[in-house]
Every structure is written in C-alpha cells, then in structure tokens.
Design a protein around this motif. Structure first.
Motif, PDB file in Angstrom:
ATOM      1  N   SER A 295      33.646 -27.639   7.727  1.00  0.00           N
ATOM      2  CA  SER A 295      34.605 -26.538   8.041  1.00  0.00           C
ATOM      3  C   SER A 295      34.983 -26.296   7.249  1.00  0.00           C
ATOM      4  CB  SER A 295      35.424 -27.723  10.001  1.00  0.00           C
ATOM      5  OG  SER A 295      36.052 -27.997   9.116  1.00  0.00           O
ATOM      6  N   GLY A 296      35.913 -25.689   7.516  1.00  0.00           N
ATOM      7  CA  GLY A 296      36.039 -25.166   6.647  1.00  0.00           C
ATOM      8  C   GLY A 296      37.873 -25.165   6.676  1.00  0.00           C
ATOM      9  N   VAL A 297      38.300 -25.244   7.843  1.00  0.00           N
ATOM     10  CA  VAL A 297      39.747 -26.135   7.721  1.00  0.00           C
ATOM     11  C   VAL A 297      39.736 -27.821   7.455  1.00  0.00           C
ATOM     12  CG1 VAL A 297      39.741 -26.425  10.518  1.00  0.00           C
ATOM     13  CG2 VAL A 297      41.363 -26.023   9.626  1.00  0.00           C
ATOM     14  N   ASP A 298      38.615 -28.138   7.809  1.00  0.00           N
ATOM     15  CA  ASP A 298      38.451 -29.912   7.496  1.00  0.00           C
ATOM     16  C   ASP A 298      38.776 -29.675   6.305  1.00  0.00           C
ATOM     17  OD1 ASP A 298      38.558 -30.577  10.172  1.00  0.00           O
ATOM     18  OD2 ASP A 298      36.373 -31.212   9.399  1.00  0.00           O
ATOM     19  N   ALA A 299      38.012 -29.049   4.731  1.00  0.00           N
ATOM     20  CA  ALA A 299      37.983 -29.187   3.927  1.00  0.00           C
ATOM     21  C   ALA A 299      39.012 -29.003   3.147  1.00  0.00           C
ATOM     22  CB  ALA A 299      36.533 -27.875   3.046  1.00  0.00           C
ATOM     23  N   ASP A 300      39.524 -27.408   3.404  1.00  0.00           N
ATOM     24  CA  ASP A 300      41.416 -27.649   3.669  1.00  0.00           C
ATOM     25  C   ASP A 300      42.342 -28.450   2.658  1.00  0.00           C
ATOM     26  OD1 ASP A 300      42.274 -25.322   1.570  1.00  0.00           O
ATOM     27  OD2 ASP A 300      42.698 -24.366   3.384  1.00  0.00           O
ATOM     28  N   PHE A 301      42.051 -29.563   4.970  1.00  0.00           N
ATOM     29  CA  PHE A 301      43.097 -30.278   4.674  1.00  0.00           C
ATOM     30  C   PHE A 301      42.302 -32.092   3.830  1.00  0.00           C
ATOM     31  CE2 PHE A 301      42.506 -34.586   6.494  1.00  0.00           C
ATOM     32  CZ  PHE A 301      44.025 -35.148   6.718  1.00  0.00           C
ATOM     33  N   LEU A 302      41.099 -31.292   3.740  1.00  0.00           N
ATOM     34  CA  LEU A 302      40.699 -32.979   2.707  1.00  0.00           C
ATOM     35  C   LEU A 302      41.221 -33.014   1.274  1.00  0.00           C
ATOM     36  CD1 LEU A 302      37.548 -33.371   4.525  1.00  0.00           C
ATOM     37  CD2 LEU A 302      39.572 -35.296   5.119  1.00  0.00           C
ATOM     38  N   SER A 303      40.888 -31.491   0.895  1.00  0.00           N
ATOM     39  CA  SER A 303      41.259 -31.597  -0.950  1.00  0.00           C
ATOM     40  C   SER A 303      43.054 -31.803  -0.974  1.00  0.00           C
ATOM     41  CB  SER A 303      40.675 -30.180  -1.132  1.00  0.00           C
ATOM     42  OG  SER A 303      41.416 -28.788  -0.748  1.00  0.00           O
ATOM     43  N   THR A 304      43.481 -30.885  -0.069  1.00  0.00           N
ATOM     44  CA  THR A 304      44.730 -31.595  -0.760  1.00  0.00           C
ATOM     45  C   THR A 304      45.617 -32.731  -0.454  1.00  0.00           C
ATOM     46  OG1 THR A 304      45.327 -28.975   0.659  1.00  0.00           O
ATOM     47  CG2 THR A 304      47.489 -31.324   0.442  1.00  0.00           C
ATOM     48  N   ALA A 305      45.197 -34.014   1.178  1.00  0.00           N
ATOM     49  CA  ALA A 305      45.116 -34.961   1.306  1.00  0.00           C
ATOM     50  C   ALA A 305      44.845 -35.471  -0.015  1.00  0.00           C
ATOM     51  CB  ALA A 305      44.654 -35.461   2.453  1.00  0.00           C
ATOM     52  N   CYS A 306      43.511 -36.395   0.031  1.00  0.00           N
ATOM     53  CA  CYS A 306      42.926 -36.776  -0.590  1.00  0.00           C
ATOM     54  C   CYS A 306      43.644 -36.463  -2.675  1.00  0.00           C
ATOM     55  CB  CYS A 306      41.142 -36.579  -1.298  1.00  0.00           C
ATOM     56  SG  CYS A 306      39.899 -37.009   0.229  1.00  0.00           S
ATOM     57  N   PHE A 307      43.552 -35.744  -3.134  1.00  0.00           N
ATOM     58  CA  PHE A 307      44.687 -35.494  -3.728  1.00  0.00           C
ATOM     59  C   PHE A 307      46.255 -35.428  -4.077  1.00  0.00           C
ATOM     60  CE2 PHE A 307      48.269 -33.697  -6.797  1.00  0.00           C
ATOM     61  CZ  PHE A 307      47.560 -33.190  -7.921  1.00  0.00           C
ATOM     62  N   SER A 308      46.386 -35.766  -2.894  1.00  0.00           N
ATOM     63  CA  SER A 308      47.642 -36.813  -2.449  1.00  0.00           C
ATOM     64  C   SER A 308      47.872 -38.095  -2.496  1.00  0.00           C
ATOM     65  CB  SER A 308      48.108 -35.768  -1.133  1.00  0.00           C
ATOM     66  OG  SER A 308      48.414 -34.693  -1.586  1.00  0.00           O
ATOM     67  N   LEU A 309      46.428 -38.479  -2.209  1.00  0.00           N
ATOM     68  CA  LEU A 309      46.388 -39.642  -2.381  1.00  0.00           C
ATOM     69  C   LEU A 309      45.727 -40.230  -3.365  1.00  0.00           C
ATOM     70  CD1 LEU A 309      44.374 -39.708   1.457  1.00  0.00           C
ATOM     71  CD2 LEU A 309      47.132 -41.258   0.896  1.00  0.00           C
ATOM     72  N   GLY A 310      44.777 -39.672  -4.451  1.00  0.00           N
ATOM     73  CA  GLY A 310      44.410 -39.957  -5.406  1.00  0.00           C
ATOM     74  C   GLY A 310      43.292 -40.744  -5.044  1.00  0.00           C
ATOM     75  N   TYR A 311      42.159 -41.078  -6.244  1.00  0.00           N
ATOM     76  CA  TYR A 311      40.910 -41.488  -5.681  1.00  0.00           C
ATOM     77  C   TYR A 311      41.269 -43.482  -5.769  1.00  0.00           C
ATOM     78  CZ  TYR A 311      36.096 -42.803  -6.769  1.00  0.00           C
ATOM     79  OH  TYR A 311      35.230 -43.608  -6.175  1.00  0.00           O
ATOM     80  N   ASN A 312      40.520 -43.160  -4.480  1.00  0.00           N
ATOM     81  CA  ASN A 312      41.546 -44.944  -3.687  1.00  0.00           C
ATOM     82  C   ASN A 312      40.536 -45.340  -2.858  1.00  0.00           C
ATOM     83  OD1 ASN A 312      43.551 -43.853  -1.525  1.00  0.00           O
ATOM     84  ND2 ASN A 312      44.851 -43.663  -3.104  1.00  0.00           N
ATOM     85  N   GLU A 313      40.800 -46.672  -2.032  1.00  0.00           N
ATOM     86  CA  GLU A 313      39.982 -46.447  -0.637  1.00  0.00           C
ATOM     87  C   GLU A 313      40.304 -45.350   0.145  1.00  0.00           C
ATOM     88  OE1 GLU A 313      38.875 -50.287   1.980  1.00  0.00           O
ATOM     89  OE2 GLU A 313      40.212 -50.648   0.002  1.00  0.00           O
ATOM     90  N   LYS A 314      41.767 -45.126   0.847  1.00  0.00           N
ATOM     91  CA  LYS A 314      42.465 -44.861   1.179  1.00  0.00           C
ATOM     92  C   LYS A 314      41.634 -43.004   1.173  1.00  0.00           C
ATOM     93  CE  LYS A 314      46.761 -46.264   1.628  1.00  0.00           C
ATOM     94  NZ  LYS A 314      48.334 -46.018   1.642  1.00  0.00           N
ATOM     95  N   SER A 315      41.410 -42.522   0.165  1.00  0.00           N
ATOM     96  CA  SER A 315      40.896 -40.915   0.188  1.00  0.00           C
ATOM     97  C   SER A 315      39.528 -41.195   0.237  1.00  0.00           C
ATOM     98  CB  SER A 315      41.222 -40.343  -0.912  1.00  0.00           C
ATOM     99  OG  SER A 315      40.500 -41.071  -2.311  1.00  0.00           O
ATOM    100  N   LEU A 316      38.589 -42.087  -0.407  1.00  0.00           N
ATOM    101  CA  LEU A 316      37.588 -42.712   0.419  1.00  0.00           C
ATOM    102  C   LEU A 316      36.745 -42.848   1.971  1.00  0.00           C
ATOM    103  CD1 LEU A 316      35.751 -44.265  -2.899  1.00  0.00           C
ATOM    104  CD2 LEU A 316      35.472 -42.435  -2.552  1.00  0.00           C
ATOM    105  N   ASN A 317      38.122 -43.178   2.440  1.00  0.00           N
ATOM    106  CA  ASN A 317      38.157 -43.982   3.408  1.00  0.00           C
ATOM    107  C   ASN A 317      38.417 -42.486   5.196  1.00  0.00           C
ATOM    108  OD1 ASN A 317      36.796 -46.354   3.304  1.00  0.00           O
ATOM    109  ND2 ASN A 317      38.955 -47.062   3.872  1.00  0.00           N
ATOM    110  N   LEU A 318      38.597 -41.420   4.390  1.00  0.00           N
ATOM    111  CA  LEU A 318      39.004 -40.033   4.634  1.00  0.00           C
ATOM    112  C   LEU A 318      38.393 -39.353   4.780  1.00  0.00           C
ATOM    113  CD1 LEU A 318      41.439 -39.276   6.329  1.00  0.00           C
ATOM    114  CD2 LEU A 318      42.593 -38.054   4.042  1.00  0.00           C
ATOM    115  N   LEU A 319      37.117 -39.013   3.802  1.00  0.00           N
ATOM    116  CA  LEU A 319      36.332 -38.612   3.836  1.00  0.00           C
ATOM    117  C   LEU A 319      34.979 -39.014   4.414  1.00  0.00           C
ATOM    118  CD1 LEU A 319      36.419 -38.363  -0.735  1.00  0.00           C
ATOM    119  CD2 LEU A 319      36.877 -35.942   1.253  1.00  0.00           C
TER     120      LEU A 319
END
Length: 354
Positions: A295-319
C-alpha cells in the motif's frame, strides 16, 4: 544398412534447417515482444502536496488517458487541500491545528488513525511533530536552523497520547499547543487514491508518482515477464542519475533520503526527516531507503521509519511485519537490502557495492 546411411544423411541436412527455423522463431518472438507489442505511454503532469505529480497510462486512447489522469489529479488535490494539508486554510488538518478541536472527514480521520498506529511500531514516527517541522521550515522560503530554546519548546508539544478521537462524531481534539503534520504519509495516501481509480476504471497498466512515492499498477506491457524496472536515484544533492535498478511486480514504492529537501547553512546540510526526541534531523550513516510495499501509505511510513531507525534488526522486523522489502544505501556507498529483493537488484554504478 543403406537405408540407415540415407537416413543419417537426411538427418544431417534436416538438423541445421530445424535449428535455423527455431532461431528464426525465437527472433520473431523477441521482435513481437519488444517491438510489435510495444504499448504507447501517455503521460500527464500536475502539482499538489508540494510536489510534481506524473500520471503515465499505457494506452493508445488519448481521451481515456486524459479522463483517468484528470480524475487522479483532482482526487489528489482534494485529498491535499480538503483533508491533509497543514497550510491550506480549507483543510481538516489546518482547522484542527488552528482550533485544537475539529470535526473532520472520515477520510482524514482514517489517515490520522493510521499515523497513530504507526507510532506504536516506531516511536520515531510521530504525527504530532507539526510545531517542530514548521519551526525548521525545510523546503520552504522561511527555512532556518532554530535555536535550542525554540527546539525545546517545539519538543514539549510532541505527544501522540494527547490526541483524542470521538468516533461517533468524527471529532478530534489535540493538545492546546500541538500541531499535526501528516506530510510523511500524505504522498502515500495519494498513491493509494490513484490505485483505487485505476481499479475502478479497469486501467490495465499505469504509473503515478507523487514526489518520492510511486504506484506501479498492473503488469508492464512492454516486457515478457510483466515486471517493472524501478531506478533508484543517486543519493546526492542535485543529482538525477540512477545508481541501482530493480525489477519488481506491481507495488507501491517510496524513497526517503537526506539529499532532496535540504537546508544548507554555514557549510552544513540539514535534511527534513526530523527526530522527535532530539529535535534535529535524524543523524545516522544512511543516504536513502527505498521501500516496496502493498500500500502507498505503508510504503511512505516505512521509508521514513526505516531511514530514522537505520539498517538494523528493528527496521528489518518492521519491514517483515508489513510484508515489505527495502534497499538501504549508506554514505560509504554500501548497499544492503532485505533478502527477498537482492536477486532483483542491478547496480548500475559500480562504485556502489553490496
């Protein structure tokens, strides 16, 4: 024995002819897919949500293309000016921010509820960041680096729990000094609206891009496999070439990075993705994150959230929770990604490495 010899001679003559026929057939199929079935793309352009909007429909019917593009542009402008804008005086969010209490449309309420839910998954994503984002004003003509005192004042108003929703009346109440900012998911909402129109109008293949958010609808008509090729821009200020290409089926794509909306001051760049705890732009080693979602709204949220979190376990679990894929690029040109998409990636600039 003589018959066998004759048969072998015939076979020796037939085989090369057969191979030539097969080769010609393969060439004809290639020609058919790459040229004869080439579907024309008609592209229209508009502007909303502070970004250019492009709508490309694969059709040879110009009247149909004009009709669908206009419907999409009108719907996106409506979503912006009537529902989501924090600056347009007619919008639900503007009225809510001004009065701290408002009865809003069901569509706006749905987006707000999404924003509240997203905060439960990532505390760095907070729609009550409005005072802070307005203070910095990045990508506006009033952009500035605030004082620490100003930042502290803005930070004191960030609290997702201050939002009160009364479902029966669609009434929303926020803190007396708060401001809501849905900018981090607005363009994703626009892509979702475009997708609904494509489905309702039986559009076979199309693309809509709103800033860094894209919807790829249907299959790409000019390829054998129907996959779309997405180019990821060079994550550098002022650059427009692509460093990575990715083959994907129909989906929603969103990119967040530190190189597009930037305030340059005293030799330092400040980007627009703000940390709701420090009050400053997120400071990590990432240049960009591109997300592929359902979904578009999920993609938008996830790109912002994953950028903020960085590449790590938290962002991978969120994805993983959202069944999404992502590509991360850091400042050292290192490319990392989720496992499911790695074999779909082609690095176009070989100074970038996995």
């Amino acid at each position: 024995m003589a018959d066998t010899t004759i048969n072998k001679k015939k076979l020796n003559k037939i085989l090369p002819i057969t191979l030539i026929i097969l080769l010609l057939a393969a060439t004809a199929i290639d020609y058919f897919y790459n040229y004869r079935t080439h579907t024309q793309k008609m592209t229209k352009q508009s502007f909303a949500m502070g970004a250019p909007i492009f709508c490309s429909i694969y059709t040879d019917d110009e009247a149909y293309s004009d009709k669908i593009s206009k419907e999409i542009f009108d719907q996106i402008k409506y979503a912006d000016t009537v529902c989501l804008s924090s600056t347009g005086v007619q919008s639900d969010i503007y009225k809510l921010n001004q009065n701290k209490s408002a009865i809003i449309s069901p569509a706006t309420l749905e987006v707000m509820k999404k924003g509240i839910e997203y905060n439960k998954d990532c505390e760095l994503f907070d729609i009550t960041i409005g005072n802070l984002s307005h203070l910095w004003g990045i990508d506006t003509d009033r952009a500035k680096v605030p004082t620490q005192e100003e930042i502290n004042t803005a930070l004191s108003t960030i609290d997702i729990n201050s939002i009160k929703i009364f479902e029966i009346t669609n009434k929303v109440v926020i803190g007396k000094n708060q401001k809501i900012d849905l900018g981090a998911i607005g363009k994703g909402v626009a892509c979702d609206e475009a997708k609904k129109i494509f489905v309702n109008q039986n559009t076979k293949s199309a693309i809509v891009s709103v800033g860094g958010s894209i919807v790829l609808h249907g299959s790409f008509p000019n390829s054998k496999d129907g996959l779309w090729t997405v180019g990821i821009k060079r994550p550098e200020l002022g650059k427009n070439d692509y460093v990575i290409s990715v083959k994907v089926p129909a989906c929603f794509v969103s990119t967040s990075g530190d190189y597009e909306k930037v305030l340059s001051k005293n030799g330092k760049n400040y980007h627009h993705i703000l940390d709701p705890f420090t009050g400053y732009p997120v400071d990590n080693d990432l240049s960009s994150v591109t997300v592929f979602a359902n979904s578009g709204v999920d993609a938008d949220f996830l790109s912002t959230a994953c950028f903020s979190l960085g590449y790590n376990e938290k962002s991978l679990n969120l994805l993983k929770k959202y069944n999404a894929q992502a590509i991360f690029i850091d400042h050292n040109k290192k490319v990392t990604c989720t496992d499911e998409i790695k074999d779909k990636i082609k690095i176009e600039d070989h100074t970038y490495k996995f």
